[in-house]
Scaffold this active site. Structure first.
Site, short mmCIF file in Angstrom:
data_model
loop_
_atom_site.label_atom_id
_atom_site.label_comp_id
_atom_site.label_asym_id
_atom_site.label_seq_id
_atom_site.Cartn_x
_atom_site.Cartn_y
_atom_site.Cartn_z
N ASP A 67 -11.59 0.19 9.09
CA ASP A 67 -11.05 1.30 9.95
C ASP A 67 -11.46 2.43 10.60
O ASP A 67 -12.74 2.82 9.89
CB ASP A 67 -9.50 1.71 9.61
CG ASP A 67 -9.74 2.09 8.03
OD1 ASP A 67 -10.82 2.31 7.45
OD2 ASP A 67 -8.53 2.00 7.20
N ASP A 136 1.32 4.66 -0.35
CA ASP A 136 2.42 4.01 0.36
C ASP A 136 2.09 2.44 0.44
O ASP A 136 3.00 1.97 1.12
CB ASP A 136 2.61 4.65 1.79
CG ASP A 136 1.58 4.76 2.62
OD1 ASP A 136 0.73 4.01 2.35
OD2 ASP A 136 1.79 5.24 3.77
N HIS A 138 -0.51 0.97 1.77
CA HIS A 138 -1.07 0.46 2.85
C HIS A 138 -2.58 -0.21 2.54
O HIS A 138 -3.22 0.40 1.56
CB HIS A 138 -1.29 1.70 4.22
CG HIS A 138 -2.20 2.99 3.73
ND1 HIS A 138 -1.80 4.03 3.74
CD2 HIS A 138 -3.46 2.91 3.83
CE1 HIS A 138 -3.00 4.94 3.49
NE2 HIS A 138 -4.05 4.13 3.58
N GLU A 143 0.18 0.92 7.67
CA GLU A 143 1.13 1.36 7.28
C GLU A 143 2.34 0.71 6.94
O GLU A 143 2.54 -0.21 7.68
CB GLU A 143 1.53 2.67 8.13
CG GLU A 143 0.43 3.68 8.00
CD GLU A 143 0.16 4.62 6.98
OE1 GLU A 143 0.41 4.23 5.80
OE2 GLU A 143 -0.49 5.59 6.98
C1 GLP Z 1 -7.54 5.46 3.53
C2 GLP Z 1 -8.32 4.28 3.99
C3 GLP Z 1 -7.89 2.89 3.22
C4 GLP Z 1 -8.00 3.55 1.72
C5 GLP Z 1 -7.10 4.34 1.30
C6 GLP Z 1 -7.27 4.89 -0.07
O1 GLP Z 1 -6.25 5.70 3.95
N1 GLP Z 1 -7.80 4.01 5.30
O2 GLP Z 1 -8.72 2.08 3.45
O3 GLP Z 1 -7.75 2.34 0.88
O4 GLP Z 1 -7.32 5.60 2.19
O5 GLP Z 1 -8.16 5.98 -0.45
P1 GLP Z 1 -8.73 6.60 -1.62
O6 GLP Z 1 -9.36 5.53 -2.14
O7 GLP Z 1 -9.40 7.80 -1.27
O8 GLP Z 1 -7.44 6.71 -2.44
#
Ligand code: GLP
Length: 241
Positions: A67, A136, A138, A143
């Site tokens: 993404d 959440d 995702h 989402e």
């Molecule tokens: C973002 C990314 C996700 C990732 C999530 C969790 O939203 N788009 O791909 O898994 O954050 O991030 P973190 O690993 O910093 O908790």
């Protein structure tokens, strides 16, 4: 689903990097699906170490990131392209031309999403997808919603995601409200998936994803029906299982 629990985030990173190494040994030009966020950083550090020591060769590897934020140019300090360069690509012998991150600044986001979708498919799909998970539930930036979105798409981030990702920006208002993300179809089409989660704050999402109903309100729950998925968790993230 296989669930592996490790002592801490470093051990999760080592285990994940070993899986990446095995994938590259099996197929030198494999397609890696890569994630951003704090969670994969120990994995990327370990991948870089193994590359430096001659244990993994990325010269033929191809990668597609999940993404990108809409509105952030690739060189923006908070863009996911920049994150990937700084956390991984600048430290391994991958050909940058073989690394792909969705475009967040095109004139036609829908067309960019379609092109990204087609590029992943033309590459033969993803051999090994690395995932993190949002609070959440995702995956990528898919989402919670009323339906599983299949193809690469433009999404509006939830307040919970904006709150969580504010730490990367100067202030909450700077966090883009939209992102372009691979869809659930691309993720589910990956031949193998490893989902990484570390820290107590991820425990509720992990428990819901693994033990809860399969529902688009908890996007990661869809992984329950993937034929080759492993959850690599530290003890804190696994504490509600
Ligand atoms: C973002 C990314 C996700 C990732 C999530 C969790 O939203 N788009 O791909 O898994 O954050 O991030 P973190 O690993 O910093 O908790």
């Amino acid at each position: 689903m296989l669930i592996h629990v490790y002592k801490d985030a470093q051990e999760v990173g080592k285990a994940a990097a070993m899986i990446v190494a095995a994938e590259i040994l099996k197929k030198e030009d494999c397609v890696l699906g890569l994630a951003t966020g704090s969670t994969p950083i120990p994995t990327y550090k370990e991948m870089a170490r193994m590359n430096k020591e001659g244990l993994i060769d990325f010269s033929k590897v191809r990668s597609y990131n999940l993404d990108e934020y809409i509105g952030l140019a690739p060189d923006h300090i908070c863009s996911y392209r920049r994150f990937m360069n700084e956390q991984l690509f600048d430290h391994i012998n991958i050909d940058k031309a073989n690394t792909h991150v969705p475009c967040g600044i095109g004139e036609d986001h829908e067309a960019d999403a379609k092109a990204y979708d087609e590029a992943v498919e033309a590459a033969g799909g993803i051999d090994l997808q690395i995932l993190g998970i949002g609070h959440d539930g995702h995956i990528g930036f898919n989402e919670p919603g009323d339906e599983f979105i299949s193809a690469t798409n433009i999404v509006t981030l939830t307040d919970m995601t904006i709150d969580a990702n504010t730490r990367f920006f100067e202030k909450r208002d700077d966090v883009p409200r939209q992102a372009i993300t691979l869809g659930n179809r691309n993720i589910m089409a990956a031949k193998r998936i490893i989902l990484l989660a570390t820290g107590k704050d991820k425990a509720p999402a992990i428990a819901a994803a693994i033990k809860g109903n399969i529902t688009p309100k908890m996007p990661a729950s869809l992984l329950q029906v993937h034929p080759n998925v492993q959850f690599l968790l530290d003890e804190a993230a696994a504490s509600l299982l």
